[in-house]
Design a protein around this motif. Structure first.
Motif, PDB file in Angstrom:
ATOM      1  N   VAL A 408       0.840  -1.199   0.000  1.00  0.00           N
ATOM      2  CA  VAL A 408       0.000   0.000   0.000  1.00  0.00           C
ATOM      3  C   VAL A 408       0.876   1.252   0.000  1.00  0.00           C
ATOM      4  CG1 VAL A 408      -1.769   1.287   1.240  1.00  0.00           C
ATOM      5  CG2 VAL A 408      -1.824  -1.217   1.233  1.00  0.00           C
ATOM      6  N   ARG A 409       0.614   2.132  -0.926  1.00  0.00           N
ATOM      7  CA  ARG A 409       1.317   3.408  -0.998  1.00  0.00           C
ATOM      8  C   ARG A 409       0.278   4.525  -1.113  1.00  0.00           C
ATOM      9  NH1 ARG A 409       4.351   0.077   0.281  1.00  0.00           N
ATOM     10  NH2 ARG A 409       6.363  -0.504  -0.657  1.00  0.00           N
ATOM     11  N   LEU A 410       0.278   5.424  -0.160  1.00  0.00           N
ATOM     12  CA  LEU A 410      -0.653   6.551  -0.126  1.00  0.00           C
ATOM     13  C   LEU A 410       0.162   7.836  -0.133  1.00  0.00           C
ATOM     14  CD1 LEU A 410      -2.949   5.227   2.772  1.00  0.00           C
ATOM     15  CD2 LEU A 410      -3.231   4.808   0.312  1.00  0.00           C
ATOM     16  N   ALA A 411       0.193   8.524  -1.257  1.00  0.00           N
ATOM     17  CA  ALA A 411       1.026   9.719  -1.396  1.00  0.00           C
ATOM     18  C   ALA A 411       0.152  10.940  -1.648  1.00  0.00           C
ATOM     19  CB  ALA A 411       2.028   9.539  -2.531  1.00  0.00           C
ATOM     20  N   PHE A 412       0.594  12.066  -1.096  1.00  0.00           N
ATOM     21  CA  PHE A 412      -0.192  13.296  -1.210  1.00  0.00           C
ATOM     22  C   PHE A 412       0.695  14.464  -1.621  1.00  0.00           C
ATOM     23  CE2 PHE A 412      -2.809  10.746   1.600  1.00  0.00           C
ATOM     24  CZ  PHE A 412      -4.102  11.042   1.189  1.00  0.00           C
ATOM     25  N   GLY A 413       0.095  15.367  -2.389  1.00  0.00           N
ATOM     26  CA  GLY A 413       0.661  16.680  -2.638  1.00  0.00           C
ATOM     27  C   GLY A 413      -0.238  17.714  -1.990  1.00  0.00           C
ATOM     28  N   GLY A 414       0.326  18.832  -1.542  1.00  0.00           N
ATOM     29  CA  GLY A 414      -0.453  19.883  -0.924  1.00  0.00           C
ATOM     30  C   GLY A 414      -0.697  19.695   0.557  1.00  0.00           C
ATOM     31  N   MET A 415      -0.165  18.617   1.146  1.00  0.00           N
ATOM     32  CA  MET A 415      -0.390  18.337   2.562  1.00  0.00           C
ATOM     33  C   MET A 415       0.820  18.642   3.417  1.00  0.00           C
ATOM     34  SD  MET A 415      -3.503  17.265   2.974  1.00  0.00           S
ATOM     35  CE  MET A 415      -3.517  16.313   4.499  1.00  0.00           C
ATOM     36  N   ALA A 416       1.959  18.936   2.785  1.00  0.00           N
ATOM     37  CA  ALA A 416       3.185  19.218   3.532  1.00  0.00           C
ATOM     38  C   ALA A 416       4.072  20.106   2.671  1.00  0.00           C
ATOM     39  CB  ALA A 416       3.894  17.913   3.906  1.00  0.00           C
ATOM     40  N   GLY A 417       5.250  20.437   3.176  1.00  0.00           N
ATOM     41  CA  GLY A 417       6.180  21.262   2.414  1.00  0.00           C
ATOM     42  C   GLY A 417       6.804  20.520   1.257  1.00  0.00           C
ATOM     43  N   ILE A 418       6.627  19.213   1.213  1.00  0.00           N
ATOM     44  CA  ILE A 418       7.109  18.375   0.123  1.00  0.00           C
ATOM     45  C   ILE A 418       6.021  17.362  -0.217  1.00  0.00           C
ATOM     46  CG2 ILE A 418       9.555  18.591   0.737  1.00  0.00           C
ATOM     47  CD1 ILE A 418       9.336  15.836   2.079  1.00  0.00           C
ATOM     48  N   PRO A 419       6.029  16.804  -1.431  1.00  0.00           N
ATOM     49  CA  PRO A 419       5.147  15.664  -1.698  1.00  0.00           C
ATOM     50  C   PRO A 419       5.614  14.499  -0.836  1.00  0.00           C
ATOM     51  CG  PRO A 419       6.667  16.015  -3.527  1.00  0.00           C
ATOM     52  CD  PRO A 419       6.841  17.173  -2.595  1.00  0.00           C
ATOM     53  N   ALA A 420       4.677  13.801  -0.178  1.00  0.00           N
ATOM     54  CA  ALA A 420       5.100  12.793   0.802  1.00  0.00           C
ATOM     55  C   ALA A 420       4.063  11.688   0.923  1.00  0.00           C
ATOM     56  CB  ALA A 420       5.335  13.447   2.161  1.00  0.00           C
ATOM     57  N   ARG A 421       4.527  10.546   1.429  1.00  0.00           N
ATOM     58  CA  ARG A 421       3.641   9.429   1.691  1.00  0.00           C
ATOM     59  C   ARG A 421       3.098   9.502   3.112  1.00  0.00           C
ATOM     60  NH1 ARG A 421       7.146   4.326  -0.084  1.00  0.00           N
ATOM     61  NH2 ARG A 421       5.881   3.428   1.595  1.00  0.00           N
ATOM     62  N   ALA A 422       1.893   8.954   3.290  1.00  0.00           N
ATOM     63  CA  ALA A 422       1.253   8.908   4.600  1.00  0.00           C
ATOM     64  C   ALA A 422       1.599   7.578   5.255  1.00  0.00           C
ATOM     65  CB  ALA A 422      -0.254   9.054   4.448  1.00  0.00           C
ATOM     66  N   ALA A 423       2.715   7.563   5.984  1.00  0.00           N
ATOM     67  CA  ALA A 423       3.247   6.307   6.518  1.00  0.00           C
ATOM     68  C   ALA A 423       2.273   5.643   7.498  1.00  0.00           C
ATOM     69  CB  ALA A 423       4.592   6.558   7.200  1.00  0.00           C
ATOM     70  N   GLY A 424       1.664   6.426   8.378  1.00  0.00           N
ATOM     71  CA  GLY A 424       0.750   5.857   9.360  1.00  0.00           C
ATOM     72  C   GLY A 424      -0.477   5.245   8.722  1.00  0.00           C
ATOM     73  N   ALA A 425      -1.059   5.947   7.761  1.00  0.00           N
ATOM     74  CA  ALA A 425      -2.238   5.435   7.071  1.00  0.00           C
ATOM     75  C   ALA A 425      -1.897   4.183   6.268  1.00  0.00           C
ATOM     76  CB  ALA A 425      -2.816   6.520   6.167  1.00  0.00           C
ATOM     77  N   GLU A 426      -0.712   4.161   5.659  1.00  0.00           N
ATOM     78  CA  GLU A 426      -0.290   2.969   4.925  1.00  0.00           C
ATOM     79  C   GLU A 426      -0.208   1.758   5.849  1.00  0.00           C
ATOM     80  OE1 GLU A 426       2.517   5.101   1.500  1.00  0.00           O
ATOM     81  OE2 GLU A 426       3.426   3.879   3.075  1.00  0.00           O
ATOM     82  N   ALA A 427       0.399   1.949   7.012  1.00  0.00           N
ATOM     83  CA  ALA A 427       0.554   0.851   7.968  1.00  0.00           C
ATOM     84  C   ALA A 427      -0.798   0.324   8.447  1.00  0.00           C
ATOM     85  CB  ALA A 427       1.394   1.304   9.151  1.00  0.00           C
ATOM     86  N   ALA A 428      -1.785   1.220   8.558  1.00  0.00           N
ATOM     87  CA  ALA A 428      -3.106   0.809   9.025  1.00  0.00           C
ATOM     88  C   ALA A 428      -3.826  -0.069   8.008  1.00  0.00           C
ATOM     89  CB  ALA A 428      -3.950   2.046   9.329  1.00  0.00           C
ATOM     90  N   LEU A 429      -3.442   0.049   6.723  1.00  0.00           N
ATOM     91  CA  LEU A 429      -4.097  -0.733   5.677  1.00  0.00           C
ATOM     92  C   LEU A 429      -3.303  -1.968   5.268  1.00  0.00           C
ATOM     93  CD1 LEU A 429      -5.396   2.080   3.268  1.00  0.00           C
ATOM     94  CD2 LEU A 429      -6.705   0.766   4.929  1.00  0.00           C
ATOM     95  N   GLU A 430      -2.005  -1.920   5.406  1.00  0.00           N
ATOM     96  CA  GLU A 430      -1.149  -3.011   4.932  1.00  0.00           C
ATOM     97  C   GLU A 430      -1.522  -4.342   5.578  1.00  0.00           C
ATOM     98  OE1 GLU A 430       1.590  -4.759   2.533  1.00  0.00           O
ATOM     99  OE2 GLU A 430       1.192  -2.598   2.532  1.00  0.00           O
ATOM    100  N   GLY A 431      -1.798  -5.322   4.724  1.00  0.00           N
ATOM    101  CA  GLY A 431      -2.100  -6.668   5.194  1.00  0.00           C
ATOM    102  C   GLY A 431      -3.519  -6.879   5.659  1.00  0.00           C
ATOM    103  N   HIS A 432      -4.355  -5.842   5.569  1.00  0.00           N
ATOM    104  CA  HIS A 432      -5.742  -5.950   6.031  1.00  0.00           C
ATOM    105  C   HIS A 432      -6.701  -6.011   4.843  1.00  0.00           C
ATOM    106  CE1 HIS A 432      -4.905  -5.184  10.306  1.00  0.00           C
ATOM    107  NE2 HIS A 432      -3.974  -4.330   9.871  1.00  0.00           N
TER     108      HIS A 432
END
Length: 504
Positions: A408-432
């Motif tokens: 699972v890869r969840l990436a966002f633009g406009g949410m931080a000073g750089i384009p970045a992945r949402a590590a916590g949200a990814e972990a919540a979905l991985e394997g489920h």
């Protein structure tokens, strides 16, 4: 000094490094048919046609915004303006069609529309194919008519191929003109002290120039950099143009050194040239390009420029993060490859050293041996459907294996000073399993992944709420796809939950 052809005639002019094609036309060559509207590549009033010789020796034309195109990029090209189409009262078919269909009102936008129609006419003449509504929208989407004359303009586009008209003499002599343009001009390494605009033709030359002039600005499409000149009146002391570097202009199949097959996309490959690959492999990514900018922008802008620019609201970096793309950086010490996620450090700060440049971007294939096919979805939120900067962009990639979400890869633009992945949200979905409980946990984790800022495009609250809503949309999409797979008869009632006019 720039050597090029203008409406079939050779030109040799002196120009400053920061000069645009529009300024060259209107202020030095005194050709005022090309208009300035927005000076930011949005309205299309300044549209011109650029002729380039292809690898097979054919002269092909594309539309471009003259206001944000560096004049020096005309070197060895054929520039066509509205003055070059007619011969007195004898009009080119696209002009005759605009007259016949009453496509011009105040006339200010007409020259740019005519030039967009000219490039479409040339494409139809060389490679006939149906003029679908989608093709018309793509060709004319970058031309604004404030008199609301779009219906007759559309009528003119549909009628011009059957319209009798004058063909410019230079168009009859395309082969001869292509031979003249194909002469190798533009290499200026031998007289670098006499110029402030450099056009290297090889990667070694680019690296040498980058090392010698670390403060020089690199330019490819100029669709963002040249706004500094038009909007902020920046005076670039020295510019290095990467569009002639052969190694940066190709798409090569290959692997990333870790066993993944895919494609290495040269940093100077334009969106228009990248689009066929994405249409085949990642249609969602290809569709995003049409939301990113007009045909004029896609003809000039590059994937490498969008990445190296490192804007937190750049449209393509979140998609590359979601796809686990890799980047190849090149400098005097050689090349090195890094994960796209390691490239962005802070606002407008990247992994690139002062003497390095971005050489290529690796886009992995959807299918890896022994794994389920990668899925990709991209949603962009902006005030306008086309040609607008995003407030929030979400790019989501995943595999569904035995009913569970993997990679699972969840990436966002406009949410931080750089384009970045949402590590916590990814972990919540991985394997489920992609159920409501898992996504509720992901949305809760997402709140801790980012602390978005408020600006003119949206408040922090709006961005947080929108990002969470996009995750819920992702859940609904996956559920819809699963329902369609399990019950094909219900496919017509299990469509994706979205407005196709604003997302795809």
């Amino acid at each position: 000094m720039i050597e090029f052809h203008l409406n079939g005639r050779p030109q040799r002019v002196q120009a400053d490094a920061h000069l645009s094609v529009l300024e060259l036309l209107r202020e030095q060559l005194l050709l005022t048919g090309t208009k300035e509207g927005c000076a930011s590549g949005d309205c299309g009033a300044c549209t011109v046609a650029i002729g380039e010789v292809t690898a097979d020796g054919e002269l092909r034309y594309h539309s471009a915004n003259a206001c944000i195109m560096p004049a020096h990029q005309l070197q060895g090209r054929h520039l066509v303006t509205v003055e070059g189409l007619a011969d007195g009262e004898q009009l080119h078919p696209c002009q005759a069609a605009m007259v016949e269909c009453h496509g011009s009102q105040c006339g200010f936008c007409t020259p740019g529309i005519v030039m967009s129609l000219f490039t479409l006419h040339e494409e139809q003449r060389l490679r006939p194919s149906p003029l679908t509504p989608e093709r018309l929208e793509a060709a004319l989407g970058g031309n604004l008519c404030r008199c609301t004359g779009y219906r007759p303009i559309r009528d003119a586009a549909l009628a011009m191929n059957e319209m009798p008209g004058h063909q410019p003499r230079w168009l009859d002599n395309s082969s001869e003109l292509a031979e003249q343009l194909a002469v190798n001009v533009g290499e200026d390494l031998k007289n670098e002290d006499d110029t402030t605009f450099h056009q290297p033709h090889t990667l070694d030359q680019l690296v040498t120039l980058r090392s010698r002039y670390p403060d020089a600005r690199l330019v490819a499409g100029g669709t963002d950099l040249w706004l500094e000149q038009t909007q902020h009146l920046a005076d670039f002391a020295r510019v290095i143009d990467v569009t002639r570097v052969d190694e940066l202009c190709h798409i090569q199949p290959g692997d990333d050194g870790e066993g993944r097959q895919g494609w290495w996309v040269g940093a100077a490959v334009t969106y228009a040239n990248l689009e066929p690959l994405l249409e085949r492999e990642y249609p969602t990514f290809a569709h995003l390009l049409h939301r990113l900018g007009s045909a004029q922008v896609r003809n000039r802008g590059t994937l490498g420029g969008n990445v190296a620019n490192a804007s937190p609201i750049g449209d393509t970096p979140p998609v590359l993060l979601a796809l686990d793309a890799r980047l190849r950086l090149t400098g005097p010490s050689g090349s090195r490859e890094i994960a796209a996620a390691d490239f962005f450090h802070a606002y407008k700060q990247t992994e690139l050293a002062a003497d390095e440049c971005l050489e290529a971007i690796f886009i992995p294939a959807r299918q890896f041996e022994g794994k389920a096919e990668r899925q990709l979805k991209v949603w962009k939120l902006s005030k306008r459907r086309e040609d607008d900067i995003s407030a929030v962009l979400g790019a989501f990639s995943w595999r569904l294996d035995d009913g569970c979400l993997r990679d699972v890869r969840l990436a966002f633009g406009g949410m931080a000073g750089i384009p970045a992945r949402a590590a916590g949200a990814e972990a919540a979905l991985e394997g489920h399993a992609p159920n409501a409980e898992a996504f509720a946990a992901a949305r809760k984790a997402l709140a801790g992944d980012f602390s978005p800022m408020s600006d003119v495009r949206g408040s922090a609250e709006y961005r947080s709420h929108s990002a969470a809503a996009l995750l819920e949309r992702l859940r609904l999409l996956i559920a819809s796809q699963s329902a369609t797979t399990s019950h094909p008869a219900s496919a017509t009632t299990s469509e994706e939950v979205m407005l196709h006019a604003y997302a795809h």
